[in-house]
Design a protein around this motif. Sequence first.
Motif, mmCIF file in Angstrom:
data_model
loop_
_atom_site.group_PDB
_atom_site.id
_atom_site.type_symbol
_atom_site.label_atom_id
_atom_site.label_comp_id
_atom_site.label_asym_id
_atom_site.label_seq_id
_atom_site.Cartn_x
_atom_site.Cartn_y
_atom_site.Cartn_z
ATOM 1 N N ALA A 1 37.892 -18.304 -51.696
ATOM 2 C CA ALA A 1 39.174 -18.072 -51.019
ATOM 3 C C ALA A 1 40.081 -17.284 -51.937
ATOM 4 O O ALA A 1 39.880 -17.185 -53.152
ATOM 5 N N LYS B 1 43.953 -17.020 -41.731
ATOM 6 C CA LYS B 1 44.601 -17.683 -42.868
ATOM 7 C C LYS B 1 44.887 -19.151 -42.563
ATOM 8 O O LYS B 1 45.066 -19.549 -41.419
ATOM 9 N N VAL C 1 41.930 -26.994 -51.985
ATOM 10 C CA VAL C 1 41.566 -25.746 -52.664
ATOM 11 C C VAL C 1 41.861 -25.904 -54.144
ATOM 12 O O VAL C 1 42.932 -26.392 -54.531
ATOM 13 N N ILE D 1 46.457 -19.090 -47.661
ATOM 14 C CA ILE D 1 45.057 -19.157 -48.095
ATOM 15 C C ILE D 1 44.215 -18.298 -47.169
ATOM 16 O O ILE D 1 44.240 -18.480 -45.937
ATOM 17 N N VAL E 1 44.256 -17.039 -52.670
ATOM 18 C CA VAL E 1 45.481 -17.791 -52.401
ATOM 19 C C VAL E 1 46.681 -17.020 -52.932
ATOM 20 O O VAL E 1 46.577 -16.264 -53.907
#
Length: 369
Positions: A361, A304, A275, A295, A363
């Motif tokens: 995403a 997640k 990521v 995440i 985070v």
Amino acid sequence: MDKKILFRVGGVVILAIALFFGYSEFRYLQRHETTDDAQIDGDVNPVIPKAGGYVKEIRFKDNQFVKEGDTLIVLDDADYRIRVDQAEAALQSAMAAVGVSRSQVNVASATVQSSQASVQTARDQVATAQANVAAAQARARKANQDFDRYSRLLAEKTVPQQQFDVAQAERDAAQAQLLAAQAQLQTAQSQVNAAGTQTSVTSSQRRATQGQITVAQSTIKQRQADLDMAKLQLSYTIVRAPASGVVSKRSVQIGQLVQAGQAVCSVVGNTNLWVTANFKETQLHQMVPGQTVDIDVDAFGGEKLTGQVGSFAGATGAKFSLLPPDNATGNYVKVVQRIPVRIELDKKSPLYAKLRPGMSATVAVDLQK
């Protein structure tokens, strides 16, 4: 009255719940740094032919999984095979030239040895002729002395004419033998000179031929290199997958002419994903590699993943843009910059196999772990 009390109690409960969740969110934000400016990243390997040609076969479909080394595209190789045949013929010709030169060297070496033997024979003949000349000279001297003595004796009338005639004949014979021996010596010396000249010429020819062998051997190396290059170019007509993954973005058709260096498709690897999260520069003061990251991938609706902070980019994202900002122009507006942070994913997660590069995403980095 009961309704007012009930209303007040309900308000207090709602306020308590709001305070609880507000405090929990406050405590969470105190321990975490979050951003929704994040996406899944991975290796996207372009498939680029190393040789040009017309596409003969396409052995994959869009979004097909392939393994590293699998054949994806086959180019028409007729021209490249002809070049290999030409290079092989040139190599055989160069090797044949070396063989001919070596045969010539062998012949020249044999001729040199024969000439050297002839020189030695001629020298032996010279030695023999010199000995014959010396013997003839000694006989001539004796015959001359006898002739002179008999001439005096004949003048004194002490010897008959017959003895004088014999002495004169012996003198003439000795002179003739001496002349013959000297002629033989000259002939032998001439043979020595001729044999030496022939040996020298043959030796020069041998050295010249040996030089030709050296040149021919260099030519063989060049022709071998040409053949290796032709075979290498021929191997490039088979376009293989550079890595394991999913083939996407095909931009080639059968019969199309492709050039060396032209991208024809891409292989998206799925074994090494991460990521890239772009945090504000004000969020990084407590962030260090190794911290735990939660995440949330938008595509999976709340499921997640976990990961760890891996590394920080060497510069802000703006510095890598096509036109990086230059604040020395006179019109300065301070803008909070973002730093790309690489987050390593937990490959054991069941969601890992479903991830695709480019997915969005959110985070959250746990600053306490």
